[in-house]
Design an enzyme around this catalytic site. Structure first.
Site, PDB file in Angstrom:
ATOM      1  N   GLU A  41      33.393  32.664  35.078  1.00  0.00           N
ATOM      2  CA  GLU A  41      34.835  32.503  35.255  1.00  0.00           C
ATOM      3  C   GLU A  41      35.097  31.832  36.590  1.00  0.00           C
ATOM      4  OE1 GLU A  41      37.387  35.879  34.908  1.00  0.00           O
ATOM      5  OE2 GLU A  41      36.445  36.618  33.069  1.00  0.00           O
ATOM      6  N   GLU A  71      32.698  41.855  34.270  1.00  0.00           N
ATOM      7  CA  GLU A  71      33.151  42.351  35.576  1.00  0.00           C
ATOM      8  C   GLU A  71      33.052  43.868  35.771  1.00  0.00           C
ATOM      9  OE1 GLU A  71      37.012  40.690  36.364  1.00  0.00           O
ATOM     10  OE2 GLU A  71      36.198  38.671  36.645  1.00  0.00           O
TER      11      GLU A  71
END
Length: 349
Positions: free
Chosen positions: A270, A158
């Site tokens: 995710e 991320e």
């Protein structure tokens, strides 16, 4: 275990996605779980107090449930305490031992550098953390697992507050370092903006991931794009609501179109929901997008499991079903263990 759980409404059975197109000699659809714990705490925390790797019993429980992959988060600073320095032998041994345990249980591992494009809080590409240092880290780590078909390199978790062009430069440098030492492993490449499917085409950081990240350069052409997607109000996964289910599913469909248009593949690294009925419906819909588009998607990894999550954590699937997460597992169960060939990925080259 295994835990034999009654299936909820049927999820489309998986069709084999050609992981061999991305990781030589290995054909399977990745049905993964993030096993969290090694990214917990601060870099100086003692092992077993501030952070933990998944136990053998936890790994076995998820393997018995039919998961064939684990995304393994860990911290860059623990593995390489000094930029451009050698990898810490003790920490590397913990990772290697975990990889061996996963391998013994027939599971592929995604090594996930869980650092948000930062090292000790400083952004990659700044004077104190130059792009070359990030490339050096991956040169060293990839040499350890070079050409192990069951080890996938997740470049970074991320990235955010970094422009897409700046992040692309860092990603390309890391990929080049990996290939230069002779490692042909599959590489997962995120975008910036938390690598959200919902933010893939947005321009609030400047040029969008959609316009920039198609310029990934890989001499082995052995990479896929990793995105994350949650269904809560701000798409963070930190809230118990699932008010953005429709938006999340739409974002995954749009990203699928981008993958197909660019003739590349993706991985949903995710995603997760709480056990509310409407949230589980959204969970199924997100899995369906991946399962129904095997040419575009290599698979998915649910967030999350791990040894240290509290029992009341809303999205967590626990290795002991009495601790929670059984409804999410029931929703995933119809595709777990189906039409996969874990053994073909469970070899060292």
């Amino acid at each position: 275990m295994p835990r034999m759980l009654a299936a909820s409404a049927a999820i489309i059975a998986t069709t084999l996605a050609p992981l061999s197109a991305q990781a030589a000699g290995c054909e399977m659809t990745l049905h993964g779980i993030n096993l969290s714990g090694a990214e917990f705490g601060q870099p100086g925390d003692p092992y077993g107090q501030g952070y933990i790797y998944p136990s053998e019993s936890t790994i076995k429980a998820f393997a018995d449930d039919g998961f064939n992959a684990v995304r393994l988060p860990f911290l860059w600073e623990r593995l390489q305490p000094t930029l451009n320095g050698t990898l810490d032998a003790t920490e590397l041994s913990r990772i290697k031992d975990t990889v061996e345990t996963l391998r013994d249980n027939g599971m592929v591992v995604i090594l996930d550098v869980h650092n948000y494009a930062r090292y000790h809080g400083e952004m990659i590409g700044t004077p104190n953390v130059p792009v070359a240092a990030f490339a050096d880290f991956w040169k060293r780590l990839s040499a350890v697992f070079a050409n192990d078909d069951d080890v996938i390199f997740g470049l970074m978790n991320e990235p955010h507050d970094i422009s897409a062009p700046a992040w692309l430069a860092a990603a390309n440098a890391a990929i080049d370092a990996i290939r230069t030492i002779g490692a042909g492993n599959l590489v997962l490449v995120p975008g910036t903006a938390w690598t959200g499917a919902h933010s893939w085409s947005q321009t609030f950081y400047g040029p969008s991931n959609a316009s920039v990240m198609a310029q990934v350069v890989d001499s082995s052409n052995n990479f896929a794009y990793e995105v994350h997607q949650y269904t809560d109000d701000d798409f963070s996964g930190k809230n118990a609501d699932c008010s953005k289910i429709d938006d999340a599913v739409s974002a995954l469909n749009d990203f699928t179109s981008w993958l197909n248009a660019n003739d590349v593949q993706g991985f949903l690294g995710e995603f997760g929901t709480t056990e509310q009925i409407q949230c589980l419906r959204g969970l199924k819909q997100m899995v369906d997008v991946v399962q129904q588009n095997p040419r575009a998607w290599l698979g998915w990894a649910y967030w999350a499991g791990g040894d240290w999550w509290p029992k009341d954590s809303p999205m967590i699937i626990h290795s002991n079903p009495r601790d929670g997460g059984t409804q999410q597992l029931r929703t995933l169960q119809p595709v777990l263990g189906s039409n996969t060939t874990r053994a073909s990925c469970n070899t060292k080259s």
